[in-house]
Design an enzyme around this catalytic site. Structure first.
Site, PDB file in Angstrom:
ATOM      1  N   HIS A  62       6.622  30.949  -6.532  1.00 14.22           N
ATOM      2  CA  HIS A  62       6.070  30.449  -5.167  1.00 14.22           C
ATOM      3  C   HIS A  62       8.096  30.320  -5.410  1.00 14.22           C
ATOM      4  CE1 HIS A  62       7.149  27.237  -8.331  1.00 14.22           C
ATOM      5  NE2 HIS A  62       8.166  26.397  -7.315  1.00 14.22           N
TER       6      HIS A  62
HETATM    7  C1  UD1 Z   1       9.024  22.659  -4.166  1.00 12.69           C
HETATM    8  C2  UD1 Z   1      10.178  22.306  -4.649  1.00 12.69           C
HETATM    9  C3  UD1 Z   1      10.256  23.176  -6.008  1.00 12.69           C
HETATM   10  C4  UD1 Z   1       9.572  23.659  -7.075  1.00 12.69           C
HETATM   11  C5  UD1 Z   1       8.178  23.469  -5.606  1.00 12.69           C
HETATM   12  C6  UD1 Z   1       6.757  23.242  -6.493  1.00 12.69           C
HETATM   13  C7  UD1 Z   1      12.431  21.968  -3.694  1.00 12.69           C
HETATM   14  C8  UD1 Z   1      13.653  22.407  -3.287  1.00 12.69           C
HETATM   15  N1  UD1 Z   1      11.867  22.979  -3.461  1.00 12.69           N
HETATM   16  O1  UD1 Z   1       9.344  23.887  -3.110  1.00 12.69           O
HETATM   17  O2  UD1 Z   1      11.522  22.494  -6.866  1.00 12.69           O
HETATM   18  O3  UD1 Z   1       9.145  24.353  -8.169  1.00 12.69           O
HETATM   19  O4  UD1 Z   1       8.214  22.167  -4.794  1.00 12.69           O
HETATM   20  O5  UD1 Z   1       5.656  23.207  -5.609  1.00 12.69           O
HETATM   21  O6  UD1 Z   1      12.666  20.642  -3.487  1.00 12.69           O
HETATM   22  N2  UD1 Z   1       4.004  23.497   2.171  1.00 12.69           N
HETATM   23  C9  UD1 Z   1       2.313  23.297   1.764  1.00 12.69           C
HETATM   24  N3  UD1 Z   1       2.138  21.840   1.795  1.00 12.69           N
HETATM   25  C10 UD1 Z   1       2.580  20.718   0.896  1.00 12.69           C
HETATM   26  C11 UD1 Z   1       3.850  20.902   0.821  1.00 12.69           C
HETATM   27  C12 UD1 Z   1       4.486  22.606   1.767  1.00 12.69           C
HETATM   28  O7  UD1 Z   1       1.694  23.994   3.152  1.00 12.69           O
HETATM   29  O8  UD1 Z   1       1.914  19.842   0.811  1.00 12.69           O
HETATM   30  C13 UD1 Z   1       3.930  24.349   2.423  1.00 12.69           C
HETATM   31  C14 UD1 Z   1       4.909  24.331   4.522  1.00 12.69           C
HETATM   32  O9  UD1 Z   1       4.719  25.618   4.761  1.00 12.69           O
HETATM   33  C15 UD1 Z   1       6.253  24.470   3.811  1.00 12.69           C
HETATM   34  C16 UD1 Z   1       6.718  24.779   2.894  1.00 12.69           C
HETATM   35  O10 UD1 Z   1       5.650  24.814   1.749  1.00 12.69           O
HETATM   36  O11 UD1 Z   1       6.812  24.549   5.122  1.00 12.69           O
HETATM   37  C17 UD1 Z   1       7.874  24.344   1.478  1.00 12.69           C
HETATM   38  O12 UD1 Z   1       7.920  23.321   0.744  1.00 12.69           O
HETATM   39  P1  UD1 Z   1       9.001  22.580   0.233  1.00 12.69           P
HETATM   40  O13 UD1 Z   1       8.445  20.893  -0.302  1.00 12.69           O
HETATM   41  O14 UD1 Z   1       9.992  22.721   1.472  1.00 12.69           O
HETATM   42  O15 UD1 Z   1       9.127  23.461  -0.600  1.00 12.69           O
HETATM   43  P2  UD1 Z   1       8.390  23.410  -1.514  1.00 12.69           P
HETATM   44  O16 UD1 Z   1       7.931  25.492  -1.669  1.00 12.69           O
HETATM   45  O17 UD1 Z   1       6.779  23.776  -1.635  1.00 12.69           O
END
Ligand code: UD1
Length: 366
Positions: free
Chosen positions: A211
């Site tokens: 991811h």
């Molecule tokens: C975050 C952490 C990463 C960790 C990962 C584990 C940061 C910079 N990154 O990344 O270090 O390894 O979590 O999962 O904090 N989304 C969903 N559902 C949710 C949350 C997010 O679908 O509940 C999707 C959305 O499209 C969102 C994207 O994931 O825009 C990114 O979410 P975000 O929380 O920014 O970062 P992660 O990629 O989850």
């Protein structure tokens, strides 16, 4: 009684908070705590499901940050966390790991002159294109208590000029949680788990999680990942519980992984543990899994050019293979041919890190 704010926001935080909650409860009246959930992760599959099974109480405060660009997400968390701290000022704010919630809440606390404790301090990949690396460096720069998981962390912090008095090598709360959940799993009826059906059907398999933005956010990178997985899957089926962002990008770029790669949604912690603990290998770009596989002696192939957790390579089962499909395949085949690496569990990864942290905080904040 002193009050500690425990901050959690994203999936990998929840596993680290759970043992701290247990240790704080066992510690008695000396140090109270409140749980702050920033809402960075909000999907049921990345969120509630973990609270239930990891034994974390419902959050005392839910900030509801949600998704957005890094700046938007960090800023939203900062604004609402500042309001929380101003309403009920804690004696210390404890943050874990390296996600945006970690960064946002440590900055807010420090500017309000509230001591900050960082659990999992000192890790460095040297790769400033990783958002997590920026988060770690900034958080460590302003933390009062630096709780470290492995010797490289102590070295990095001393090299950056942090005073030794602030650095505490305590082991790893992530491993505390893993050992606790592994023992619980041994007593659990797993027949209804998604992993149980897959294990029965596939027999032997590799487990995959990917991811990192650098691996899955661009068409070029994700096509390389697709080629890698299809390659490896010629010899062994792969089970790939995909992060919602990874799944979305596979659809967006129209990349097919073939029949031998079984895609599932994100799995609950125990269901996933039940899968990977018996896998021939784990192929991942996660930080936490590099450590968890080392703790249980499962071979791990890291699909990244670097790791901020070098002890998993020096002492554990981890091989940092890079992102070249041929190199990853070579490492996977080595393991299948019985030429994989063996390792040992690092010092202090013994299930007692949270107790050590609570003992230190109770003493220092008294
Ligand atoms: C975050 C952490 C990463 C960790 C990962 C584990 C940061 C910079 N990154 O990344 O270090 O390894 O979590 O999962 O904090 N989304 C969903 N559902 C949710 C949350 C997010 O679908 O509940 C999707 C959305 O499209 C969102 C994207 O994931 O825009 C990114 O979410 P975000 O929380 O920014 O970062 P992660 O990629 O989850």
């Amino acid at each position: 009684m002193k009050t500690l704010y425990l901050v959690a926001g994203a999936r990998p935080n929840f596993m680290k908070i759970a043992p701290l909650v247990r240790a704080l409860r066992a510690n008695g009246a000396n140090l109270g705590f409140e749980l702050i959930h920033t809402g960075q992760h909000y999907d049921h599959e990345l969120n509630d499901v973990f609270f239930d099974e990891l034994g974390i109480p419902a959050p005392d405060v839910l900030l509801g940050a949600g998704s957005g660009s890094h700046a938007q997400q960090t800023a939203k968390i900062m604004v609402s966390f500042e309001e929380t701290c101003q309403k009920r000022r804690p004696d210390c704010v404890l943050v874990v790991g390296d996600v945006n919630s970690t960064l946002a809440c440590s900055i807010v606390a420090k500017k309000l002159c509230i001591p900050v404790a960082h659990v999992e301090a000192g890790l460095r990949s040297g790769d400033m294109t990783m958002p997590e690396e920026v988060n770690r460096i900034v958080t460590d720069a302003i933390s009062d208590f630096l709780f470290v998981t492995e010797p490289s962390g102590v070295k990095n912090l001393l090299n950056e000029g942090k005073s030794a008095a602030r650095i505490h090598h305590v082991g790893h709360v992530m491993v505390d949680n893993l050992l606790y959940q592994r023992d619980k799993l041994a007593l659990t009826d797993t027949s209804a788990f998604e992993s149980a059906g897959l294990k029965l059907r596939l027999g032997t398999y590799g487990a995959v999680t990917l991811h990192r933005p650098s691996n899955v956010d661009t068409r070029h990178a994700l096509e390389r990942i697709g080629a890698t997985l299809r390659n490896v899957a010629q010899r062994i089926p792969l089970v790939f519980p995909a992060h919602p962002r990874t799944r979305g990008n596979l659809d967006k770029y129209g990349i097919s992984l073939g029949d031998q790669v079984v895609l599932t949604g994100p799995l609950p912690y125990m269901d996933f543990l039940n899968l990977w603990k018996d896998a021939k290998f784990v192929l991942t770009d996660s930080g936490g899994l590099q450590e968890e596989t080392t703790a249980l002696g499962v071979p791990c192939i890291t699909v990244r050019e670097n790791t901020e957790r070098p002890i998993t390579v020096e002492q554990g089962t981890n091989v940092v293979a890079g992102t070249d499909p041929d190199k990853v395949r070579t490492e996977a085949f080595k393991i299948l041919e019985g030429r994989g690496k063996r390792g040992k569990r690092p010092n202090l990864w013994d299930g007692k890190a949270a107790e050590r942290i609570v003992t230190i905080l109770a003493r220092e904040l008294a």
